[in-house]
Design a protein around this motif. Structure first.
Motif, PDB file in Angstrom:
ATOM      1  N   LEU A 276     -61.580  22.724  25.980  1.00  8.88           N
ATOM      2  CA  LEU A 276     -60.775  21.499  26.051  1.00  8.88           C
ATOM      3  C   LEU A 276     -60.108  21.222  24.711  1.00  8.88           C
ATOM      4  CD1 LEU A 276     -60.078  18.770  27.608  1.00  8.88           C
ATOM      5  CD2 LEU A 276     -62.100  17.844  26.459  1.00  8.88           C
ATOM      6  N   LEU A 277     -60.874  21.389  23.649  1.00  7.35           N
ATOM      7  CA  LEU A 277     -60.336  21.136  22.320  1.00  7.35           C
ATOM      8  C   LEU A 277     -59.342  22.223  21.911  1.00  7.35           C
ATOM      9  CD1 LEU A 277     -63.672  20.049  20.596  1.00  7.35           C
ATOM     10  CD2 LEU A 277     -61.843  18.557  21.432  1.00  7.35           C
ATOM     11  N   ALA A 278     -59.676  23.459  22.197  1.00  2.59           N
ATOM     12  CA  ALA A 278     -58.765  24.559  21.852  1.00  2.59           C
ATOM     13  C   ALA A 278     -57.419  24.401  22.542  1.00  2.59           C
ATOM     14  CB  ALA A 278     -59.400  25.899  22.229  1.00  2.59           C
ATOM     15  N   ASP A 279     -57.450  23.855  23.758  1.00  4.88           N
ATOM     16  CA  ASP A 279     -56.221  23.636  24.524  1.00  4.88           C
ATOM     17  C   ASP A 279     -55.522  22.335  24.148  1.00  4.88           C
ATOM     18  OD1 ASP A 279     -56.725  25.976  25.887  1.00  4.88           O
ATOM     19  OD2 ASP A 279     -57.622  24.978  27.632  1.00  4.88           O
ATOM     20  N   ARG A 280     -56.075  21.621  23.180  1.00  3.56           N
ATOM     21  CA  ARG A 280     -55.552  20.312  22.774  1.00  3.56           C
ATOM     22  C   ARG A 280     -55.442  19.379  23.982  1.00  3.56           C
ATOM     23  NH1 ARG A 280     -53.646  19.628  17.846  1.00  3.56           N
ATOM     24  NH2 ARG A 280     -52.281  17.944  18.576  1.00  3.56           N
ATOM     25  N   GLY A 281     -56.536  19.369  24.740  1.00  2.00           N
ATOM     26  CA  GLY A 281     -56.559  18.576  25.972  1.00  2.00           C
ATOM     27  C   GLY A 281     -56.870  17.106  25.781  1.00  2.00           C
TER      28      GLY A 281
END
Length: 343
Positions: A276-281
């Motif tokens: 989620l964080l890697a995808d800037r979600g």
């Protein structure tokens, strides 16, 4: 036993060692945003008040002023209130209490037990009960079927087969409505216990409400400028405030259930959070700095690497905070900056 997921839940090293202490408007401690230097002397004998934790003790001291002798059992504590083992001296603190103030929601059951045995005749103000005994809308809580579920668009957690706390999120000092109701309830009880000082307490309450204006204003500004923005959190401590601000919680549901049960998230749940964080979600990560452990540290690192703003919050008043208001406004200002909201 506290899991490695929650770390040892140590409260930041800058905080004081856990010791009972007394806050009084007559004393030298600067614990209030309100100007007490010009406050009139108490017209009668001060009310003896015992408070379990300093999140509420600071407010009670402001409301009571010179007409309340406030003993806060866990103030600036390095001990998790959930697991605190009271000493005989703590029981002695409750003896003679005319008013007992608790957080409730299984957060400070040790204090409820001490109050029942050592101050059985004293009225009790319970913050969680005042707020309805459940998390505000948008926060997960346990349903009658024993499975966690979420209201107002939050994802259902019941399929995880684990229960969330039956009192919902106990961190109700992060609920603006609960704080208002709490202040009103404490003032009312103080006035009943000391009718000769009822006018004094009413004045203190009015001053407290005035001192809360910056808090109310920054909440209104963030809600107006950031409703619908998204966040994830390493713990639920800030959840009620996030709901009040109109923010949307995208913390993976499996991770939320693990956090609520004070257990380690599964590798899949942790991976979901990191992805989620890697995808800037999400727009921001809400990070409780008063915990230790590899899991929250890994999550923070992932957010920073992805360029997601990290907003630090704490569970209790930092040692450098003069008041509840100062503490909360400082955190909200940081959140407003992270969300690019003008306050």
């Amino acid at each position: 036993m506290i899991s490695s997921f929650r770390g040892v839940r140590v409260l930041a090293a800058t905080l004081a060692v856990s010791l009972p202490f007394v806050l009084s408007a007559c004393g030298g401690d600067d614990t209030s945003a309100m100007d007490t230097s010009a406050a009139p002397d108490c017209p009668t004998t001060p009310v003896n008040v015992v408070v379990s934790v300093d999140q509420w003790g600071n407010i009670v001291s402001q409301l009571g002023g010179a007409c309340a002798e406030v003993t806060t059992v866990l103030a600036g504590s390095a001990v998790d209130p959930h697991d605190y083992e009271p000493a005989p001296s703590d029981a002695a603190d409750f003896e003679g209490a005319q008013l007992v103030v608790l957080n409730g929601g299984h957060y400070d059951e040790w204090a409820a037990k001490l109050a029942a045995t050592s101050a059985a005749d004293a009225p009790v103000v319970n913050a969680v009960e005042l707020s309805g005994g459940h998390a505000e809308q948008g926060q997960e809580h346990a349903g009658e079927d024993g499975h966690g579920h979420a209201e107002e668009g939050q994802e259902h957690a019941g399929e995880q087969g684990q229960e969330l706390g039956d009192e919902g999120n106990p961190h109700v000092w992060y609920n603006p409505t609960a704080v208002t109701e709490f202040a009103e309830a404490v003032t009312a009880q103080l006035g009943k216990l000391s009718p000769d000082a009822a006018g004094y307490f009413a004045e203190r309450h009015a001053e407290f409400a005035e001192s809360m204006k910056p808090y109310d204003e920054v909440i209104a500004a963030i809600k107006a400028g950031a409703t619908g923005r998204t966040y994830a959190a390493t713990e639920s401590v800030f959840g009620d405030m996030a709901t009040a601000l109109g923010l949307v919680d995208r913390t993976p549901q499996g991770y939320q259930v693990a956090a609520a049960n004070e257990s380690d998230p599964s590798p899949a749940d942790l991976d979901a959070f990191l992805q989620l964080l890697a995808d800037r979600g999400v727009d921001v990560l809400i990070y409780n700095t008063q915990t230790e452990g590899s899991v929250p540290e890994q999550i923070r690192s992932a957010a920073e690497q992805a360029g997601i703003a990290v907003v630090d919050v704490t569970e209790t008043l930092p040692s450098d905070a003069k008041s509840f208001q100062d503490w909360q406004v400082a955190q909200l200002d940081s959140l407003a900056k992270a969300l690019d909201v003008r306050t």
